[in-house]
Design a protein around this motif. Sequence first.
Motif, PDB file in Angstrom:
ATOM      1  N   ASP A  69       0.816  -1.217   0.000  1.00  0.00           N
ATOM      2  CA  ASP A  69       0.000   0.000   0.000  1.00  0.00           C
ATOM      3  C   ASP A  69       0.843   1.257   0.000  1.00  0.00           C
ATOM      4  N   CYS A  70       2.012   1.169   0.619  1.00  0.00           N
ATOM      5  CA  CYS A  70       2.838   2.359   0.828  1.00  0.00           C
ATOM      6  C   CYS A  70       4.130   2.281   0.022  1.00  0.00           C
ATOM      7  N   ALA A  71       4.417   3.333  -0.738  1.00  0.00           N
ATOM      8  CA  ALA A  71       5.674   3.411  -1.478  1.00  0.00           C
ATOM      9  C   ALA A  71       6.768   4.065  -0.644  1.00  0.00           C
ATOM     10  N   SER A  72       6.366   4.996   0.227  1.00  0.00           N
ATOM     11  CA  SER A  72       7.334   5.697   1.061  1.00  0.00           C
ATOM     12  C   SER A  72       6.601   6.396   2.193  1.00  0.00           C
ATOM     13  N   LYS A 103      12.658  -2.085   9.944  1.00  0.00           N
ATOM     14  CA  LYS A 103      12.581  -3.486  10.349  1.00  0.00           C
ATOM     15  C   LYS A 103      13.197  -4.427   9.312  1.00  0.00           C
ATOM     16  N   GLY A 104      13.235  -3.996   8.059  1.00  0.00           N
ATOM     17  CA  GLY A 104      13.785  -4.847   7.016  1.00  0.00           C
ATOM     18  C   GLY A 104      15.246  -5.219   7.224  1.00  0.00           C
ATOM     19  N   TYR A 105      15.959  -4.435   8.043  1.00  0.00           N
ATOM     20  CA  TYR A 105      17.364  -4.733   8.313  1.00  0.00           C
ATOM     21  C   TYR A 105      17.542  -5.743   9.452  1.00  0.00           C
ATOM     22  N   CYS A 151       7.819  -5.053   0.145  1.00  0.00           N
ATOM     23  CA  CYS A 151       7.534  -3.674   0.554  1.00  0.00           C
ATOM     24  C   CYS A 151       8.785  -2.965   1.064  1.00  0.00           C
ATOM     25  N   PHE A 152       9.614  -3.673   1.812  1.00  0.00           N
ATOM     26  CA  PHE A 152      10.873  -3.080   2.276  1.00  0.00           C
ATOM     27  C   PHE A 152      11.822  -2.859   1.112  1.00  0.00           C
TER      28      PHE A 152
END
Length: 249
Positions: A79-82, A106-108, A220-221
């Motif tokens: 839903d979110c690009a940035s 959180k992706g890291y 998404c990340f």
Amino acid sequence: MKKLLFLLIVVFLFFGNILVQGQKKKIGDLSGIYILETDSKYQALSDDRNYSSLELHTNGTYTLGKAVVTFSPVMEQCDCASKGKWSVIADNVIEITSEDYYLKQKGYTYDIKKENKLSQDSLYIQVVFPTDFHPVKLDFTFNHNNNKSFTTDKTYIVLPKSKYLWNRRTVTNQISFSLNADISGTKLYKSRMLFEIFEESINTEKFNSLTISLPNFDRCFFEFEPYKQQLIYIKDKNQLLWQGETWRK
């Protein structure tokens, strides 16, 4: 002299307070959801116009929304690009900076399971992603030596210790792990290229098998778009001009 200094301080505080009040009023006037004006039938599949809206929240944060795929087959969607912070820096200019410049996303997040098994002459590395979507190159560098680095698109690798690590008497090795976006064949790329995951000292004689899990490295990340002090033109309180397009409240 003291009286003059006191007057200058009073004047500074007075006008500073007016500017702050004006900024708050401006944020209140401009906050809201701005819809991208487009007649694209397949907006969600467009390389450069695959957005739906830009929401400016009253708390000074923003959300850049992606266009939704409304036909089959429905692929994994974000839903979110940035998202990040926004502020008014002039009468007709907004500035946005995405959260990756001031927040550890959180992706890291990663976890390393260390084991000792199989041949002691080799280092075994398994990288686990949450889904099959991971268009990246895996890059390992050992002991800060670029001549002892290894890049691959495989998630399971076996490396000879004699080639990449210190001699067997030096048991601790510094291992750096990063991911590089594989953009070969991509016409327009808006996301990040490099993801630096970790740098750790590991006893590779005690633990010669590493399982690295990246539980939040999803689409998404990966597709998150970075913006650092990006400027958006305010046409009026109901219209913004950004990326050559009109966004209307």
